[in-house]
Design an enzyme around this catalytic site. Structure first.
Site, PDB file in Angstrom:
ATOM      1  CG  ASP A  67      53.598 -22.492 -68.898  1.00 58.98           C
ATOM      2  OD1 ASP A  67      52.919 -22.236 -68.602  1.00 58.98           O
ATOM      3  OD2 ASP A  67      54.472 -22.363 -67.751  1.00 58.98           O
ATOM      4  CB  SER A  68      48.542 -22.939 -71.186  1.00 56.68           C
ATOM      5  OG  SER A  68      49.724 -21.930 -72.770  1.00 56.68           O
ATOM      6  CG  ASP A 106      54.793 -17.950 -69.958  1.00 55.92           C
ATOM      7  OD1 ASP A 106      54.922 -17.583 -69.623  1.00 55.92           O
ATOM      8  OD2 ASP A 106      53.835 -19.546 -70.526  1.00 55.92           O
ATOM      9  CE  LYS A 136      53.057 -15.582 -69.151  1.00 56.10           C
ATOM     10  NZ  LYS A 136      53.133 -16.619 -67.869  1.00 56.10           N
ATOM     11  CD  GLU A 138      53.620 -18.674 -63.746  1.00 54.27           C
ATOM     12  OE1 GLU A 138      53.770 -19.688 -62.284  1.00 54.27           O
ATOM     13  OE2 GLU A 138      53.197 -18.884 -64.500  1.00 54.27           O
ATOM     14  CD  GLU A 205      46.018 -17.075 -65.151  1.00 57.08           C
ATOM     15  OE1 GLU A 205      45.953 -18.313 -65.309  1.00 57.08           O
ATOM     16  OE2 GLU A 205      47.606 -16.977 -65.088  1.00 57.08           O
TER      17      GLU A 205
END
Length: 290
Positions: A67-68, A106, A136, A138, A205
């Site tokens: 999602d960056s 993501d 993925k 978080e 991270e």
């Protein structure tokens, strides 16, 4: 290379065609670490387009459609505004451009936190629309039930602990995590919870190195470090960061090339030749047949 190319005469574009190479699978990535030991570290980079995937695929075990892309592709201030449709479209392009790496996509902010049922619906949408192999998400212990729910229903999940960009408003910024004893214990505990819930890998991270090493040793699945430690079971970077596409380079990034400078020089030469009428020349124009 994992692709060859065929010329599409209708568009004059070279399209990738698969070579005889089997794509890696999630179970193979998970099995990379056995009895707490992993072999050669796993290689993961971000990818957002088909062409980028073609260039990275042969060298990577995993391609992350992160999602960056909110900041890298769309110029957004953070990952928070990224949508499911954005992720699905870019993930589909990366799948089309790759034939070797496991493609992980993501789940964007707001698409999985409300309930495990919401997470399943949106994860299923992403995999159906893109053809990616896994999602993925978080979060640590608080997401373990969701990870187990997805895993039990056929959706492989990569976890993400430590500095979690989607929680930047709660964390108060992008500083390294794990400096206090309580936070260090939480990071290791989060990794263990995700591992026990069935995550096939976990991104660690922005975590101080001793804590990243402790978390890696505490789990049975591979860990993928970014701003963590070379002792993680693999590494990931945002491709544009390590290629030098941006002026600012995060502390944890090694810039392997300065592609922005190359592009700037190349475009400057093009502009000069256009303005001087040196381009196009005879090789780039169609002349009457004699």
């Amino acid at each position: 290379m994992s692709t060859t190319f065929q010329l599409d005469t209708s568009t004059s574009r070279a399209n990738p065609t698969p070579q005889p190479m089997k794509r890696l699978t999630v179970p193979k990535i998970r099995a990379h670490k056995t009895d707490g030991q992993s072999g050669e570290p796993l290689v993961m980079l971000t990818a957002y387009t088909a062409r980028q995937a073609q260039l990275l695929d042969a060298h990577c075990d995993l391609l992350l459609v992160g999602d960056s892309l909110g900041q890298v592709i769309y110029g957004l201030p953070s990952t928070i505004p990224v949508t499911l449709d954005m992720m699905a479209n870019h993930a589909a392009a990366v799948v089309r451009g790759s034939y070797h790496a496991v493609v992980v996509v993501d789940m964007p902010f707001g698409s999985y936190e409300a309930s495990k049922e919401q997470a399943f619906e949106n994860a299923a949408f992403l995999l159906k629309q893109s053809g990616a192999a896994a999602v993925k998400l978080e979060g640590g212990a608080q997401m373990a039930e969701t990870v187990a729910f997805l895993n039990q229903r056929g959706i492989p999940v990569m976890g993400h602990v430590g500095l979690t960009p989607q929680a930047v408003n709660v964390l108060g910024g992008y500083m390294a995590r794990g400096r206090s004893d309580s936070e260090a214990d939480k990071i290791v505990g989060d990794a263990k919870s995700l591992d026990e819930a069935g995550a096939f890998a976990i991104v660690i991270e922005g975590v101080v190195e001793p804590i990243a090493i402790a978390a890696t040793r505490a789990v049975s699945c591979p860990t993928i470090g970014i701003g963590a430690s070379a002792q993680c079971d693999g590494q990931v970077l945002v491709t544009e960061d390590m290629l030098g596409m941006f002026d600012r380079v995060p502390r944890f990034v090694k810039q392997y090339e300065n592609i922005a400078e190359v592009i700037g020089k190349t475009v400057a030469q093009y502009a000069e030749e256009v303005r001087s009428r040196a381009f196009p020349g005879e090789p780039q124009t169609y002349q009457p047949k004699s």
